[in-house]
Motif scaffolding. Structure first.
Motif, PDB file in Angstrom:
ATOM      1  N   ARG A  47       0.875  -1.183   0.000  1.00 64.28           N
ATOM      2  CA  ARG A  47       0.000   0.000   0.000  1.00 64.28           C
ATOM      3  C   ARG A  47       0.903   1.221   0.000  1.00 64.28           C
ATOM      4  O   ARG A  47       1.654   1.451   0.961  1.00 64.28           O
ATOM      5  CB  ARG A  47      -0.896   0.009   1.229  1.00 64.28           C
ATOM      6  CG  ARG A  47      -1.836   1.183   1.304  1.00 64.28           C
ATOM      7  CD  ARG A  47      -2.616   1.120   2.625  1.00 64.28           C
ATOM      8  NE  ARG A  47      -3.627   2.122   2.720  1.00 64.28           N
ATOM      9  CZ  ARG A  47      -3.416   3.357   3.192  1.00 64.28           C
ATOM     10  NH1 ARG A  47      -2.217   3.725   3.594  1.00 64.28           N
ATOM     11  NH2 ARG A  47      -4.423   4.203   3.249  1.00 64.28           N
ATOM     12  N   ILE A  48       0.845   1.997  -1.067  1.00 66.94           N
ATOM     13  CA  ILE A  48       1.719   3.159  -1.219  1.00 66.94           C
ATOM     14  C   ILE A  48       0.876   4.413  -1.088  1.00 66.94           C
ATOM     15  O   ILE A  48      -0.094   4.606  -1.824  1.00 66.94           O
ATOM     16  CB  ILE A  48       2.423   3.142  -2.590  1.00 66.94           C
ATOM     17  CG1 ILE A  48       3.148   1.812  -2.797  1.00 66.94           C
ATOM     18  CG2 ILE A  48       3.384   4.312  -2.713  1.00 66.94           C
ATOM     19  CD1 ILE A  48       3.611   1.580  -4.222  1.00 66.94           C
ATOM     20  N   SER A  49       1.241   5.266  -0.141  1.00 66.85           N
ATOM     21  CA  SER A  49       0.507   6.519   0.045  1.00 66.85           C
ATOM     22  C   SER A  49       1.473   7.688  -0.076  1.00 66.85           C
ATOM     23  O   SER A  49       2.675   7.551   0.133  1.00 66.85           O
ATOM     24  CB  SER A  49      -0.198   6.548   1.396  1.00 66.85           C
ATOM     25  OG  SER A  49       0.744   6.446   2.436  1.00 66.85           O
ATOM     26  N   SER A  50       0.912   8.840  -0.422  1.00 67.92           N
ATOM     27  CA  SER A  50       1.717  10.049  -0.563  1.00 67.92           C
ATOM     28  C   SER A  50       1.273  11.075   0.464  1.00 67.92           C
ATOM     29  O   SER A  50       0.194  10.953   1.043  1.00 67.92           O
ATOM     30  CB  SER A  50       1.552  10.628  -1.968  1.00 67.92           C
ATOM     31  OG  SER A  50       0.255  11.182  -2.111  1.00 67.92           O
ATOM     32  N   GLU A 109      -0.890  -5.660   4.816  1.00 72.98           N
ATOM     33  CA  GLU A 109      -0.336  -4.856   3.732  1.00 72.98           C
ATOM     34  C   GLU A 109       1.056  -4.382   4.134  1.00 72.98           C
ATOM     35  O   GLU A 109       1.298  -4.108   5.302  1.00 72.98           O
ATOM     36  CB  GLU A 109      -1.189  -3.609   3.478  1.00 72.98           C
ATOM     37  CG  GLU A 109      -2.639  -3.890   3.210  1.00 72.98           C
ATOM     38  CD  GLU A 109      -3.489  -2.665   3.404  1.00 72.98           C
ATOM     39  OE1 GLU A 109      -4.136  -2.246   2.458  1.00 72.98           O
ATOM     40  OE2 GLU A 109      -3.504  -2.127   4.540  1.00 72.98           O
ATOM     41  N   VAL A 110       1.937  -4.286   3.176  1.00 71.20           N
ATOM     42  CA  VAL A 110       3.226  -3.640   3.403  1.00 71.20           C
ATOM     43  C   VAL A 110       2.975  -2.151   3.160  1.00 71.20           C
ATOM     44  O   VAL A 110       2.575  -1.763   2.066  1.00 71.20           O
ATOM     45  CB  VAL A 110       4.307  -4.186   2.443  1.00 71.20           C
ATOM     46  CG1 VAL A 110       5.613  -3.443   2.637  1.00 71.20           C
ATOM     47  CG2 VAL A 110       4.487  -5.687   2.637  1.00 71.20           C
ATOM     48  N   ILE A 111       3.175  -1.335   4.190  1.00 71.03           N
ATOM     49  CA  ILE A 111       2.849   0.098   4.115  1.00 71.03           C
ATOM     50  C   ILE A 111       4.097   0.884   3.721  1.00 71.03           C
ATOM     51  O   ILE A 111       5.142   0.760   4.364  1.00 71.03           O
ATOM     52  CB  ILE A 111       2.312   0.623   5.461  1.00 71.03           C
ATOM     53  CG1 ILE A 111       1.158  -0.250   5.972  1.00 71.03           C
ATOM     54  CG2 ILE A 111       1.931   2.082   5.362  1.00 71.03           C
ATOM     55  CD1 ILE A 111      -0.104  -0.174   5.182  1.00 71.03           C
ATOM     56  N   VAL A 112       3.959   1.700   2.676  1.00 68.59           N
ATOM     57  CA  VAL A 112       5.080   2.489   2.167  1.00 68.59           C
ATOM     58  C   VAL A 112       4.594   3.908   1.907  1.00 68.59           C
ATOM     59  O   VAL A 112       3.470   4.120   1.454  1.00 68.59           O
ATOM     60  CB  VAL A 112       5.613   1.880   0.841  1.00 68.59           C
ATOM     61  CG1 VAL A 112       6.725   2.711   0.258  1.00 68.59           C
ATOM     62  CG2 VAL A 112       6.054   0.448   1.041  1.00 68.59           C
ATOM     63  N   SER A 113       5.444   4.890   2.193  1.00 66.22           N
ATOM     64  CA  SER A 113       5.156   6.282   1.841  1.00 66.22           C
ATOM     65  C   SER A 113       6.083   6.701   0.713  1.00 66.22           C
ATOM     66  O   SER A 113       7.275   6.404   0.748  1.00 66.22           O
ATOM     67  CB  SER A 113       5.373   7.206   3.043  1.00 66.22           C
ATOM     68  OG  SER A 113       4.441   6.908   4.047  1.00 66.22           O
ATOM     69  N   TYR A 118       6.103   9.753  -7.601  1.00 63.98           N
ATOM     70  CA  TYR A 118       6.266   8.312  -7.741  1.00 63.98           C
ATOM     71  C   TYR A 118       4.918   7.649  -8.007  1.00 63.98           C
ATOM     72  O   TYR A 118       4.795   6.803  -8.899  1.00 63.98           O
ATOM     73  CB  TYR A 118       6.923   7.706  -6.495  1.00 63.98           C
ATOM     74  CG  TYR A 118       7.079   6.207  -6.594  1.00 63.98           C
ATOM     75  CD1 TYR A 118       8.071   5.653  -7.392  1.00 63.98           C
ATOM     76  CD2 TYR A 118       6.214   5.353  -5.922  1.00 63.98           C
ATOM     77  CE1 TYR A 118       8.197   4.270  -7.512  1.00 63.98           C
ATOM     78  CE2 TYR A 118       6.337   3.973  -6.029  1.00 63.98           C
ATOM     79  CZ  TYR A 118       7.336   3.445  -6.829  1.00 63.98           C
ATOM     80  OH  TYR A 118       7.447   2.080  -6.952  1.00 63.98           O
ATOM     81  N   ILE A 119       3.910   8.044  -7.246  1.00 61.19           N
ATOM     82  CA  ILE A 119       2.573   7.480  -7.439  1.00 61.19           C
ATOM     83  C   ILE A 119       2.055   7.836  -8.831  1.00 61.19           C
ATOM     84  O   ILE A 119       1.487   6.994  -9.527  1.00 61.19           O
ATOM     85  CB  ILE A 119       1.611   7.939  -6.329  1.00 61.19           C
ATOM     86  CG1 ILE A 119       2.020   7.251  -5.022  1.00 61.19           C
ATOM     87  CG2 ILE A 119       0.167   7.631  -6.683  1.00 61.19           C
ATOM     88  CD1 ILE A 119       1.186   7.585  -3.830  1.00 61.19           C
ATOM     89  N   GLU A 120       2.266   9.065  -9.250  1.00 65.34           N
ATOM     90  CA  GLU A 120       1.827   9.470 -10.599  1.00 65.34           C
ATOM     91  C   GLU A 120       2.531   8.635 -11.666  1.00 65.34           C
ATOM     92  O   GLU A 120       1.934   8.280 -12.675  1.00 65.34           O
ATOM     93  CB  GLU A 120       2.072  10.958 -10.812  1.00 65.34           C
ATOM     94  CG  GLU A 120       1.107  11.812 -10.006  1.00 65.34           C
ATOM     95  CD  GLU A 120       1.481  13.281  -9.951  1.00 65.34           C
ATOM     96  OE1 GLU A 120       2.372  13.715 -10.729  1.00 65.34           O
ATOM     97  OE2 GLU A 120       0.910  13.989  -9.123  1.00 65.34           O
TER      98      GLU A 120
END
Length: 125
Positions: A47-50, A109-113, A118-120
């Motif tokens: 799970r990648i959040s910004s 979930e593996v949590i990543v910021s 990067y998300i775009e």
């Protein structure tokens, strides 16, 4: 998908999948269930959040292929999603999206910021 949502709270409370819930997943999702559980067991849901609040998932499937998924929008860039969900309508999810729901319910979930850029970049298919 509604069958999955109905059991989501039960899985979340117990943080495990009981036999009855496993049977429901198999009845609703069929052949997708076991591969989705394997993805979760292999910690394949990231799970990648910004900082701006954007959230995207990167799911490592079979053969270590990585797919970009959007949980709320119900989207995955894998071939199965395109063929089975969008074109044929034979499934409501692919195994990657099912793995996201299971991992989320089990807090696996593996949590990543990451930065928004990067998300775009993940979303520019």
């Amino acid at each position: 998908s509604s069958g999955i949502n109905a059991e989501y709270g039960t899985i979340k409370q117990s943080e495990e999948i009981s036999d009855s819930i496993l049977n429901i997943l198999i009845n609703v999702c069929g052949d997708l269930t076991v591969p989705a559980l394997a993805i979760v067991d292999n910690e394949g849901v990231k799970r990648i959040s910004s900082p701006s609040g954007k959230i995207v998932y990167e799911v490592t499937g079979s053969n270590n292929a990585r797919y970009t998924c959007l949980k709320e929008e119900i989207y995955c860039n894998c071939p199965s999603f395109t063929n089975s969900v969008i074109l044929k309508g034979s499934n409501c999810l692919c195994k990657h999206l099912l793995a996201i729901h299971i991992a989320s319910a089990l807090s696996k979930e593996v949590i990543v910021s990451e930065r928004d850029e990067y998300i775009e970049s993940l979303l520019s298919f």
